[in-house]
Design an enzyme around this catalytic site. Structure first.
Site, PDB file in Angstrom:
ATOM      1  N   LYS A 239       0.837  -1.193   0.000  1.00 40.88           N
ATOM      2  CA  LYS A 239       0.000   0.000   0.000  1.00 40.88           C
ATOM      3  C   LYS A 239       0.876   1.249   0.000  1.00 40.88           C
ATOM      4  CE  LYS A 239      -3.841  -1.837   2.821  1.00 40.88           C
ATOM      5  NZ  LYS A 239      -4.938  -1.699   1.867  1.00 40.88           N
ATOM      6  N   ARG A 313     -10.380 -11.381   2.644  1.00 41.46           N
ATOM      7  CA  ARG A 313     -11.317 -12.397   2.147  1.00 41.46           C
ATOM      8  C   ARG A 313     -10.675 -13.782   2.165  1.00 41.46           C
ATOM      9  NH1 ARG A 313     -11.930  -9.285  -3.425  1.00 41.46           N
ATOM     10  NH2 ARG A 313     -11.555  -7.582  -1.961  1.00 41.46           N
TER      11      ARG A 313
END
Ligand code: BES
Ligand code: MN
Ligand code: ZN
Length: 460
Positions: A239, A313
């Site tokens: 990120k 997820r």
């Protein structure tokens, strides 16, 4: 209940707070006249939502306060009172008819929260005499629980890594008498949780699945599944700094689940309650998963890693499979899963996804009752093909569109239970809101506590 920091004993010493909607304010001041009306005029107090105006007496000390309810529609407005009243004991002179006194007290308490572990700060110190009819024990329990969850989210990632988050979960188990199962490190491979292992294997602290089992054995089975990424660097798809800055809160789903487990255990929920908390750090080192890697899953599907930053997820998938195997009739998962949820709805309105209309109705009813907003979003099945992979059964991220929806669709593939709901929570309050001071938060917890108590009841 004098040991609760935000609750005052019912004595005549408590100073009055006049709570006024904008519509009521002028008439109140006209009738009252004198110093109060003059002071309110000078200070332009018009009953604005959340406005606290302390009225001093002749000795310069507070004599009373005026509190603005705005248009009177926000049940959480009382949170401002806890945050803004000066230290001391206060009572609401005339609680508005129709307002829920327990919610007034709860909101007030939530507004007094401060994260003080790393700095010395004077506590806010305002206390409220419970309004007539308030369920004091419930308000105290909810505020203590939410504060516990906020503390977990606010804790810095160097002090809230996988070891510390597991320890926090074990402390909840000890406090609630829950049974514990922990699957850690290489055991995740031998016991078939390949995705939890894959995401967490690059960290100095092992990945793990922590399972807490409580409630009434033999009752209807309810699962709470939480994303506990103690820090999300993004992995090799690292990120940018601005996006990484807040990623200590990526264990917010785990904080929600642990808070809920604690609250429901304390309430004595008449159901068999199991928390499945997937705990990892999404770190970068030699073993870190790579874009292009393909991993098996507990369910048996293979997943191609399209983006190492879509890690939440992955760790939820194996936990959802386990929760399904265990025969839970209702599976609730909570995760700081996508930036797209925040783009769609902003930081204060978590989306939820379920195909169960009855459950959706129960959630929305509890949302209204607790003043905790959520918004239903669609499990739009035509977007499922966004997750198609040319080399595996599926990949872990899709197109640039509908990111929160496709993340929910990913999770759905791993659920095999009569009823399932997914909450894409943000768990951060960028600026002060009523009852929600700036910083870490647990979202949808109060409404789920209410919904599950309404749905299953509590043991005598
Ligand atoms: N933890 C983030 C999601 C997130 C980001 C929540 C910002 C709240 C605020 C998650 O692991 C993530 O990085 N998601 C990616 C998914 C993408 C790579 C498909 C995202 O949302 O950008
Ligand atoms: Mn990520
Ligand atoms: Zn994440």
């Amino acid at each position: 209940m004098t040991d609760v920091p935000f609750i005052a004993p019912d004595t005549p010493d408590a100073l009055p707070v006049h709570a006024l909607t904008a519509d009521q304010t002028q008439a109140f001041l006209d009738e009252r006249g004198g110093a109060v009306a003059a002071w309110a005029g000078v200070q332009a107090f018009k009953g604005q939502a959340g406005r606290v105006l302390v009225v001093p007496g002749a000795d310069g000390r507070p004599e009373r306060a005026l509190f603005g309810l705005g248009d009177g529609t926000d049940p959480m407005v009382w949170g401002w009172l806890g945050a803004r009243l000066p230290a001391g004991d206060w009572r609401i002179a005339l609680p508005p008819a129709g307002a829920d006194p327990t919610l007034i007290l709860t909101a007030f308490g939530l507004g007094t929260y401060q994260f003080t572990r790393y700095r010395t700060k004077e506590p806010l110190g305002a206390r409220l005499v419970p309004p007539p009819g308030a369920d004091v024990a419930t308000a105290a329990r909810i505020v203590a629980g939410v504060s516990f969850g906020r503390d977990l989210v606010n804790a810095p990632p160097n002090d809230m890594g996988p070891d510390a988050l597991e320890a926090a979960a074990l402390a909840v188990a000890a406090d609630t008498g829950a049974r514990v199962e922990v699957i850690r490190g290489a055991d995740l491979i031998s016991q078939n949780y390949p995705l939890i292992h894959a995401v967490g294997k690059a960290s100095a602290e092992d990945p793990r699945l922590v399972i807490l089992r409580g409630g009434r054995a033999g009752g209807p089975k309810v699962a709470l599944v939480g994303k506990g990424v103690t820090f999300d660097s993004g992995g090799r798809n690292i990120k940018p700094g601005s996006s990484m800055a807040l990623m200590k809160k990526d264990m917010g789903g785990a904080a929600c689940v642990l808070t809920l487990f604690r609250l429901l255990s304390e309430a004595g929920l008449d159901a068999e309650l199991t928390a499945y908390v997937s705990i990892v750090e999404n770190a970068i080192s030699g073993p870190a998963m790579r874009p292009g890697d393909i991993y098996p899953t507990r369910k048996g599907l293979t997943v191609e890693i399209d983006n190492t930053d879509a890690e939440g997820r992955l760790i939820l998938a194996d936990a959802l499979t386990r929760a399904s195997e265990d025969g839970n009739e209702l599976v609730i998962d909570m995760a700081t899963l996508t930036g797209a949820a925040r783009v769609a709805l902003g930081p204060d309105l978590p989306p939820f996804y379920t195909g169960d209309e009855t459950l959706a109705g129960q959630i929305l009813a509890a949302s209204a009752a607790t003043g905790e907003p959520v918004w239903r979003m669609p499990l739009w099945s035509p977007y499922r093909d966004d997750l198609d992979s040319p080399v595996a059964d599926m990949k872990n991220s899709g197109s640039a569109f509908a990111g929160s929806v496709t993340a929910a669709l990913f999770l759905q593939r791993f659920v095999d239970a009569p009823s399932w709901v997914h909450f894409d929570v943000f768990c951060w309050t960028p600026k002060d809101r009523a009852g929600r001071p700036q910083g870490g938060d647990v979202h949808a917890v109060r409404l789920l506590e209410r919904m599950l108590r309404d749905r299953y009841g509590v043991t005598g």
